[in-house]
Scaffold this active site. Structure first.
Site, PDB file in Angstrom:
ATOM      1  N   ASP A  30       0.762  -1.292   0.138  1.00  0.00           N
ATOM      2  CA  ASP A  30      -0.074  -0.017   0.167  1.00  0.00           C
ATOM      3  C   ASP A  30       0.793   1.247  -0.019  1.00  0.00           C
ATOM      4  OD1 ASP A  30      -3.241   0.281   0.981  1.00  0.00           O
ATOM      5  OD2 ASP A  30      -1.914   2.206   1.074  1.00  0.00           O
ATOM      6  N   ASN A  86     -12.371  -3.250   2.920  1.00  0.00           N
ATOM      7  CA  ASN A  86     -13.799  -2.074   3.018  1.00  0.00           C
ATOM      8  C   ASN A  86     -14.640  -2.307   1.817  1.00  0.00           C
ATOM      9  OD1 ASN A  86     -12.214  -1.301   5.284  1.00  0.00           O
ATOM     10  ND2 ASN A  86     -10.948  -0.088   4.105  1.00  0.00           N
ATOM     11  N   GLY A  92     -15.781   2.592   3.825  1.00  0.00           N
ATOM     12  CA  GLY A  92     -14.792   3.075   3.794  1.00  0.00           C
ATOM     13  C   GLY A  92     -13.872   2.922   2.390  1.00  0.00           C
ATOM     14  N   GLN A  93     -14.678   2.346   1.333  1.00  0.00           N
ATOM     15  CA  GLN A  93     -13.786   1.866  -0.052  1.00  0.00           C
ATOM     16  C   GLN A  93     -13.623   3.053  -0.565  1.00  0.00           C
ATOM     17  OE1 GLN A  93     -15.803  -1.040  -2.042  1.00  0.00           O
ATOM     18  NE2 GLN A  93     -14.292  -1.357  -3.615  1.00  0.00           N
ATOM     19  N   HIS A  99     -10.303  -5.466  -2.949  1.00  0.00           N
ATOM     20  CA  HIS A  99      -9.035  -5.675  -2.480  1.00  0.00           C
ATOM     21  C   HIS A  99      -9.025  -5.871  -0.966  1.00  0.00           C
ATOM     22  CE1 HIS A  99     -10.148  -1.352  -2.321  1.00  0.00           C
ATOM     23  NE2 HIS A  99      -9.541  -1.168  -1.145  1.00  0.00           N
ATOM     24  N   LEU A 100      -8.043  -6.861  -0.648  1.00  0.00           N
ATOM     25  CA  LEU A 100      -7.997  -7.230   0.993  1.00  0.00           C
ATOM     26  C   LEU A 100      -6.564  -6.563   1.457  1.00  0.00           C
ATOM     27  CD1 LEU A 100      -9.412  -9.657  -0.961  1.00  0.00           C
ATOM     28  CD2 LEU A 100      -8.957 -11.203   1.091  1.00  0.00           C
ATOM     29  N   HIS A 101      -7.151  -5.878   2.472  1.00  0.00           N
ATOM     30  CA  HIS A 101      -5.659  -5.245   3.182  1.00  0.00           C
ATOM     31  C   HIS A 101      -5.310  -6.283   4.241  1.00  0.00           C
ATOM     32  CE1 HIS A 101      -6.699  -0.932   2.503  1.00  0.00           C
ATOM     33  NE2 HIS A 101      -8.001  -1.490   2.070  1.00  0.00           N
TER      34      HIS A 101
HETATM   35  P1  AMP Z   1      -9.843   1.287   0.461  1.00  0.00           P
HETATM   36  O1  AMP Z   1      -9.887   2.704   1.297  1.00  0.00           O
HETATM   37  O2  AMP Z   1     -10.144   0.404   1.350  1.00  0.00           O
HETATM   38  O3  AMP Z   1     -10.364   1.407  -0.789  1.00  0.00           O
HETATM   39  O4  AMP Z   1      -8.079   0.913   0.281  1.00  0.00           O
HETATM   40  C1  AMP Z   1      -7.482   1.684  -0.831  1.00  0.00           C
HETATM   41  C2  AMP Z   1      -6.191   1.458  -0.585  1.00  0.00           C
HETATM   42  O5  AMP Z   1      -5.499   1.863  -2.026  1.00  0.00           O
HETATM   43  C3  AMP Z   1      -5.803   2.870   0.455  1.00  0.00           C
HETATM   44  O6  AMP Z   1      -5.056   1.941   1.314  1.00  0.00           O
HETATM   45  C4  AMP Z   1      -4.622   3.408  -0.562  1.00  0.00           C
HETATM   46  O7  AMP Z   1      -3.391   4.067   0.248  1.00  0.00           O
HETATM   47  C5  AMP Z   1      -4.136   2.443  -1.512  1.00  0.00           C
HETATM   48  N1  AMP Z   1      -3.664   2.892  -2.897  1.00  0.00           N
HETATM   49  C6  AMP Z   1      -4.286   3.847  -3.589  1.00  0.00           C
HETATM   50  N2  AMP Z   1      -3.569   4.136  -4.803  1.00  0.00           N
HETATM   51  C7  AMP Z   1      -2.280   3.252  -4.499  1.00  0.00           C
HETATM   52  C8  AMP Z   1      -1.175   2.709  -5.477  1.00  0.00           C
HETATM   53  N3  AMP Z   1      -1.135   3.423  -6.511  1.00  0.00           N
HETATM   54  N4  AMP Z   1      -0.205   1.906  -5.119  1.00  0.00           N
HETATM   55  C9  AMP Z   1      -0.684   1.278  -3.897  1.00  0.00           C
HETATM   56  N5  AMP Z   1      -1.728   1.510  -3.047  1.00  0.00           N
HETATM   57  C10 AMP Z   1      -2.520   2.374  -3.328  1.00  0.00           C
END
Ligand code: AMP
Length: 113
Positions: A30, A86, A92-93, A99-101
């Site tokens: 991330d 999310n 909070g997406q 995507h899985l964090h």
């Molecule tokens: P969400 O808020 O669950 O949709 O998570 C999206 C995640 O994508 C956030 O944690 C961002 O920091 C991450 N993110 C956005 N753009 C990029 C990127 N270019 N490379 C890596 N992570 C990213």
């Protein structure tokens, strides 16, 4: 088909710190980490969010979870870790590609914010 920044990462149109890849999934760090280890695991199939997945995605969903486990082992997260999805506005997406964090290398509080 929706396109997002994650689609661009899959197609190598923008750079990312990729830590794992196979036919179905990609994992990369991330860009704004919320823990010392913060990796996103995504399907190559552009599923917008968990709530828009279908019965046909059942095996893929299992594969994504097993990919989380594999990447966590690769990252030596032997003290545990947290996996977060999310979903939608209240979830909070911010990126409309499932995507899985994977968060690790620190203690995670509960309840989440
Ligand atoms: P969400 O808020 O669950 O949709 O998570 C999206 C995640 O994508 C956030 O944690 C961002 O920091 C991450 N993110 C956005 N753009 C990029 C990127 N270019 N490379 C890596 N992570 C990213």
């Amino acid at each position: 088909m929706t396109d997002t920044i994650f689609g661009k990462i899959i197609r190598r149109e923008i750079p990312a710190d990729i830590v794992y890849e196979d036919d179905l999934a990609l994992a990369f760090r991330d860009v704004n980490p919320q823990a010392p280890t913060h990796i996103l695991i995504i399907p190559k199939k552009p599923i917008v969010r968990l709530s828009e997945s279908s019965q046909a995605d059942t095996a893929l969903m299992g594969h994504l979870l097993m990919t989380v486990k594999k990447v966590a082992e690769q990252e030596n997260l032997s003290n545990g870790y947290r996996v977060v999805i999310n979903n939608g506005t209240h979830g909070g997406q911010t990126v409309d590609h499932l995507h899985l964090h994977l968060l690790g290398d620190r203690f995670m509080g509960w309840p989440p914010g």
